[in-house]
Design an enzyme around this catalytic site. Structure first.
Site, PDB file in Angstrom:
ATOM      1  CE  LYS A 113      51.480  59.186  32.866  1.00  0.00           C
ATOM      2  NZ  LYS A 113      51.693  60.495  33.379  1.00  0.00           N
ATOM      3  CE  LYS A 195      48.864  63.543  27.659  1.00  0.00           C
ATOM      4  NZ  LYS A 195      49.280  64.580  28.527  1.00  0.00           N
ATOM      5  CE  LYS A 198      54.739  68.061  32.936  1.00  0.00           C
ATOM      6  NZ  LYS A 198      53.911  67.422  33.954  1.00  0.00           N
TER       7      LYS A 198
HETATM    8  P1  ATP Z   1      53.264  63.310  31.740  1.00  0.00           P
HETATM    9  O1  ATP Z   1      53.931  63.075  30.444  1.00  0.00           O
HETATM   10  O2  ATP Z   1      54.192  63.322  32.952  1.00  0.00           O
HETATM   11  O3  ATP Z   1      52.005  62.521  31.946  1.00  0.00           O
HETATM   12  P2  ATP Z   1      51.911  65.627  30.735  1.00  0.00           P
HETATM   13  O4  ATP Z   1      52.799  66.249  29.746  1.00  0.00           O
HETATM   14  O5  ATP Z   1      50.781  64.808  30.259  1.00  0.00           O
HETATM   15  O6  ATP Z   1      52.809  64.823  31.754  1.00  0.00           O
HETATM   16  P3  ATP Z   1      50.508  66.781  32.989  1.00  0.00           P
HETATM   17  O7  ATP Z   1      51.297  67.287  34.144  1.00  0.00           O
HETATM   18  O8  ATP Z   1      49.866  65.460  33.166  1.00  0.00           O
HETATM   19  O9  ATP Z   1      51.380  66.784  31.658  1.00  0.00           O
HETATM   20  O10 ATP Z   1      49.393  67.840  32.592  1.00  0.00           O
HETATM   21  C1  ATP Z   1      49.294  69.156  33.061  1.00  0.00           C
HETATM   22  C2  ATP Z   1      48.124  69.833  32.382  1.00  0.00           C
HETATM   23  O11 ATP Z   1      48.384  70.002  30.990  1.00  0.00           O
HETATM   24  C3  ATP Z   1      46.809  69.040  32.442  1.00  0.00           C
HETATM   25  O12 ATP Z   1      45.743  69.955  32.573  1.00  0.00           O
HETATM   26  C4  ATP Z   1      46.749  68.348  31.121  1.00  0.00           C
HETATM   27  O13 ATP Z   1      45.431  68.051  30.726  1.00  0.00           O
HETATM   28  C5  ATP Z   1      47.370  69.386  30.202  1.00  0.00           C
HETATM   29  N1  ATP Z   1      48.018  68.771  29.051  1.00  0.00           N
HETATM   30  C6  ATP Z   1      49.004  67.850  29.079  1.00  0.00           C
HETATM   31  N2  ATP Z   1      49.381  67.505  27.842  1.00  0.00           N
HETATM   32  C7  ATP Z   1      48.605  68.240  27.003  1.00  0.00           C
HETATM   33  C8  ATP Z   1      48.502  68.325  25.585  1.00  0.00           C
HETATM   34  N3  ATP Z   1      49.289  67.603  24.810  1.00  0.00           N
HETATM   35  N4  ATP Z   1      47.591  69.171  25.056  1.00  0.00           N
HETATM   36  C9  ATP Z   1      46.782  69.907  25.835  1.00  0.00           C
HETATM   37  N5  ATP Z   1      46.827  69.867  27.183  1.00  0.00           N
HETATM   38  C10 ATP Z   1      47.724  69.046  27.771  1.00  0.00           C
END
Ligand code: ATP
Ligand code: LTN
Length: 330
Positions: A113, A195, A198
């Site tokens: 980040k 991965k 969002k």
């Molecule tokens: P950002 O892009 O804002 O970092 P994010 O998409 O990574 O957001 P988070 O809010 O950080 O999402 O994650 C919420 C939950 O979803 C956490 O438990 C995280 O481990 C899980 N998660 C996020 N992205 C993935 C993914 N690509 N595959 C599996 N689990 C995920």
């Protein structure tokens, strides 16, 4: 026998996607039958990146509506906003004082980040994991279900809790991460080496839970694969196909071998349509329920107020114990 305790949270940072669902929320739903579950909307954590205030409010409601629409039952599980239980901010501060700079600087999420937001590497981004440790430890959680990317934070939480317990005597339960074997890291459809997220900026990379069937079909059809034309699981050499296989396998409860057999002799076109149809079917009840919930914010407000009250009863006991032990007058 007392039920074991689960705590997890999702940041209020935008529309949730298939990775959040498969890696985290699908387990949240399963676990609520057997555990005492606390599911938080991490809106304080969302402040580490600059946000529009109205969007932040709206995003908190979106996560709440998503929790319920995927099947978390507010009568079974405690769903609450982090900001409504002030004990999170307080224990977060205390734990900042029991977490080392060296530990925080090794966190992958911080490194990622801070390289993405080089113009705003704030102190909150750095101390994010001690606030998260507070979230977990306030509820004396046994298990923390998350995707793979959060494992490191849960491990740090264990270290902080052990350190504190050693200094002051048994105070915190030592939590375990609960990471699914398959689906803990769903990859982007356009860039299957990073991965699904969002914050991805690539178009068609992320399947949102609110996407229409047409959008889902279009995104899956466009997913990056390889030129071999064989549906075979090989994460290293065939990341795109392997990712689609994981998605298909989780939804249909099939192993990678079973999927290989099922699509033997078929091209990627047929397989992609099958993947898209599975996702569409899985998410079909979600969209309707989500839209209904979002259309009634009063109802959502009742749910989070009720959840915050329940959460606070537990959180305040832990914080009281902590303050007593370290010599803070309340
Ligand atoms: P950002 O892009 O804002 O970092 P994010 O998409 O990574 O957001 P988070 O809010 O950080 O999402 O994650 C919420 C939950 O979803 C956490 O438990 C995280 O481990 C899980 N998660 C996020 N992205 C993935 C993914 N690509 N595959 C599996 N689990 C995920
Ligand atoms: N850091 C997590 C969100 C989060 C969380 C938590 C997860 C905040 N507090 C406590 C589990 C337990 C994320 O970025 N997904």
């Amino acid at each position: 026998m007392e039920k074991k305790v689960i705590l997890s949270g999702i940041q209020a940072t935008g529309d949730l996607h298939l990775g959040n669902y498969i890696g985290a929320m699908k387990n949240f739903v399963k676990m609520q039958e057997d555990y005492d579950c606390y599911y938080m909307i991490a809106n304080l954590h969302a402040l580490t990146v600059r946000r529009n205030p109205n969007e932040l409010k709206q995003n908190a409601l979106k996560v709440l509506a998503t929790y319920i629409a995927v099947g978390i039952d507010p009568d079974k599980s405690t769903i609450f906003l982090q900001s409504q239980v002030h004990e999170h901010a307080e224990l977060g501060w205390v734990l900042d004082c029991y977490t080392y700079m060296g530990e925080l600087s090794r966190m992958t999420q911080y490194k990622d980040k801070s390289s993405k937001h080089a113009d705003n590497i704030n102190a909150g981004l750095f101390t994010y994991p001690s606030l998260m440790a507070g979230d977990i430890l306030l509820y004396q959680a046994d298990l923390v279900p998350t995707g793979e990317d959060q494992k490191q934070h849960v491990e740090l939480t264990r270290d902080i809790a052990e350190r504190f317990n050693k200094l002051y005597g048994e105070t915190f339960k030592i939590p375990e991460p609960y990471i699914p074997k398959i689906g803990a890291r769903i990859m982007g459809l356009q860039d299957p080496t990073s991965k699904m997220s969002k914050s991805s900026t690539l178009p068609n990379d992320t399947i949102l839970l609110i996407d229409t069937p047409e959008e889902i079909l279009k995104k899956v059809k466009k997913a990056v694969t390889d030129s071999e034309g064989i549906v075979k699981y090989d994460e290293k050499n065939k990341p795109g196909i392997s990712n689609l296989m994981e998605i298909y396998g989780i939804i249909n409860n099939k192993t990678m071998e079973e999927i290989e057999k099922e699509f033997e002799g078929e091209g990627y076109g047929t397989f992609k349509v099958a993947v898209a149809e599975s996702i569409i079917k899985e998410l079909d009840p979600f969209r309707k329920k989500y839209n209904e919930l979002m259309a009634n914010p009063k109802n959502l407000e009742e749910i989070y107020n009720k959840g915050a009250k329940k959460a606070q009863e537990v959180a305040s006991k832990t914080l009281k114990d902590v303050y007593d032990k370290i010599g803070i007058i309340r």
